[in-house]
Design an enzyme around this catalytic site. Sequence first.
Site, PDB file in Angstrom:
ATOM      1  N   GLU A 150       0.811  -1.222   0.000  1.00  0.00           N
ATOM      2  CA  GLU A 150       0.000   0.000   0.000  1.00  0.00           C
ATOM      3  C   GLU A 150       0.839   1.264   0.000  1.00  0.00           C
ATOM      4  O   GLU A 150       0.436   2.288  -0.513  1.00  0.00           O
ATOM      5  CB  GLU A 150      -0.941   0.001   1.206  1.00  0.00           C
ATOM      6  N   LYS A 151       2.027   1.173   0.593  1.00  0.00           N
ATOM      7  CA  LYS A 151       2.898   2.350   0.691  1.00  0.00           C
ATOM      8  C   LYS A 151       4.355   1.902   0.750  1.00  0.00           C
ATOM      9  O   LYS A 151       4.643   0.737   1.074  1.00  0.00           O
ATOM     10  CB  LYS A 151       2.516   3.213   1.892  1.00  0.00           C
TER      11      LYS A 151
ATOM     12  N   ASP B  71      -2.793  -2.973   3.101  1.00  0.00           N
ATOM     13  CA  ASP B  71      -3.414  -3.091   4.419  1.00  0.00           C
ATOM     14  C   ASP B  71      -4.529  -4.128   4.376  1.00  0.00           C
ATOM     15  O   ASP B  71      -5.292  -4.210   3.397  1.00  0.00           O
ATOM     16  CB  ASP B  71      -3.993  -1.742   4.860  1.00  0.00           C
TER      17      ASP B  71
ATOM     18  N   ARG C 167      -6.507  -0.056  12.487  1.00  0.00           N
ATOM     19  CA  ARG C 167      -7.841   0.237  11.936  1.00  0.00           C
ATOM     20  C   ARG C 167      -8.773  -0.961  12.128  1.00  0.00           C
ATOM     21  O   ARG C 167      -9.322  -1.509  11.176  1.00  0.00           O
ATOM     22  CB  ARG C 167      -7.723   0.590  10.451  1.00  0.00           C
TER      23      ARG C 167
ATOM     24  N   ASP D 109      -7.616  -4.774   4.975  1.00  0.00           N
ATOM     25  CA  ASP D 109      -8.974  -4.298   5.193  1.00  0.00           C
ATOM     26  C   ASP D 109      -9.634  -4.049   3.839  1.00  0.00           C
ATOM     27  O   ASP D 109      -9.042  -4.319   2.790  1.00  0.00           O
ATOM     28  CB  ASP D 109      -9.000  -3.037   6.066  1.00  0.00           C
TER      29      ASP D 109
ATOM     30  N   TYR E 271      -2.042  -3.737  13.931  1.00  0.00           N
ATOM     31  CA  TYR E 271      -2.837  -2.959  12.976  1.00  0.00           C
ATOM     32  C   TYR E 271      -3.916  -2.150  13.697  1.00  0.00           C
ATOM     33  O   TYR E 271      -4.729  -2.711  14.445  1.00  0.00           O
ATOM     34  CB  TYR E 271      -3.475  -3.916  11.971  1.00  0.00           C
TER      35      TYR E 271
END
Length: 715
Positions: free
Chosen positions: A7-8, A101, A320, A103, A318
């Site tokens: 993701e990053k 991530d 979130r 999710d 994590y």
Amino acid sequence: MKLYVCEKPSQARDIARVLGVRGKGDGCLKGDDIIVSWCFGHLLEMSPPDAYNPDLKQWRFDTLPIVPDQWQLAVKSSASKQFKVIRQLLKQASHVVIATDADREGETIARELLDHCRFRGPVTRLWLSALDDASIRKALSKVLPGSNTEALYRAGLGRARADWLVGMNLTRAYTIIGRRHGHDGVLSVGRVQTPTLNLIVQRDLLIEAFTPSPYFEIIANVHSQRGDFKAKWIPAPAVADNEGRCNNAATARTVAQQINGKPGRITKAQTTHESQAAPLPFDLSTLQQAASKRWGMGAKEVLDTAQALYETHKALTYPRTDCPYLPVSQFGEVRQVLTALKQSQPNYASLIDQANPDVRSKAWNDAKVTAHYAIIPTAAVADISRMNERELKLYDMVCRRYLAQFYPAYERDKTVIELMVENERLRANGYVPRVEGWRAVLGNRDLDEACGSSALPPAKANESVQITDTDFESKQTKPPARFTEGILIAAMKSVGKQVDNPALKKVLRETSGIGTEATRASIIETLLQRGFVQRQKKHLISTATGRNLIALLPNEIKDPVTTAVWEQALDDIAQSKGDLAEFISQQADWVGRIVRQSTNQTATAAAPTFSADSQPCPDCGQPMRRRKGKNGWFWGCSAYPQCKATLPDKKGKPKKTKAARARKPKPGGKVGETCPECKKGKLVHRSIKNGENQGKPFLGCTGYPKCSYFSWHQT
């Protein structure tokens, strides 16, 4: 070649390090037949209406509703370089591992790229709960089949498309309507944003309309043979309101005089033993609520801080997550985590030495674990010297909640004494702690209930007592508290609990809320940025623009229950229990119906106006409007382009600079005179073309736009 899509960049570096991938490439890290690349969040975005049809660039009622037949995505201009890198890598890849991530949004970020680039090879899923090396190795040993998480992508598409349908159509419709009521800016309407704004507006209106009413209490000083104590009068039902309070001063005073100095009898003396288990570890919402209550931290501030502790420091799992429970398999890592904590935080040494790592609290429950488990410290040793003040506070809060799981229950004796004096009932409550348990770790921090410690003397039924004195107290009812970010997060999360309608209650789960753990903070920030809400110290207060927008909208758009039902449908899609196409079709039908209703809305005397938010322009005196430019928010004159005055934005309000205060209105003039500003053009009659000043006459220079002189003063 196996391609890992992260993701990053920071996430990619962590995974590459564990994989032993060391080589550097353009937008990627290269190893032997393994490449690790990254996104910067979403590289793609939903295409605007004019991408489907150039005629849709103009905002008109007759083009609504806009419902695409085939949904389109476009590459973000800021992400075009990295998109080209990944597109080229996908052409070479024989296998893709999604490592974004774990999710719904993370799944969507990766899979929308795979679909857009038409990748047809095998796909697997790396499901990460923490970014320390041990957690990454564990996840790499248990890579999931891609089919296990594909439903999350469908839910992500449903969320994005529903947001687009509501945002694009209803923002256009109500911005056009808003112009009729004096608002010349954009009135943004959102699927989650608008119901959240409505929660704030309704709370503010309730507080402002609240009329306090008096009520009266009597506190009696009681003497008994085995000790003195205080007891509170319990009004009889005949003189009490629905809350059990006496609101008649004369009645209360009479009782106070009647029982003062009189003997009485104990009718009840009961002591019960209470045991309280440690509070569960944090999910994101409860962490945001606790940090808001204790330190006044904003929801986004908490999320960003927790994200840094997860990504940068590798200190937390994590963040979130919506789950406060832990998988039973994680219990095997308890000793490693506690050892790492002892090394990370020497001041925890005594607390850890007293903890019992064999105690398994109710937090370990596989049946209640969702896609992610609770936020807890990792088994990695954290360097707290690299943490800033906010990070240290949050890290300490999470660590202590985790440590509390290995302590015994807090135990106390609760005593209730009731007595009758002159046929009036009084009651006293007392608490005596017996086992400190987990409160040795937490004390009263971030807990809803304070620890009661007032002891009552021994007592038995039928014992005689004497009232030695009475205190008459006059009090007033209080309105509900204004929203803080923490309280608002709780309200957003628990909309399902607030529903009284039996039919809706059947449909709506009690856990249903609006927004998700990952988005609620950004929704609040959006409301602040758009000037619908402003911060006043730690509270969120609706602005006149926010209230007027809510007054303009029909209940279906702003009712949190409507959005909670949609959020529940998205959750069903994520669990393969719902159908994406059916959901989008229902959304399109709903939006179409609302648009048709909105076309019938016309300006009336009772309709809201937006003048209450007006700030006078320092140049011409006309209202200033909050706008967003390439460098962020600012305030510009509503008479633009005739008046180009601007002011900086400061927390949603125009900041008056010295230069702005020194400006004077431009002098008037006469038609045909030489322009007093440029000395070249002539002054002519003109009129404002749009906005709330549409049609208003002014004097302008024939040299416009090179000369921007204008004056409201006409001669």
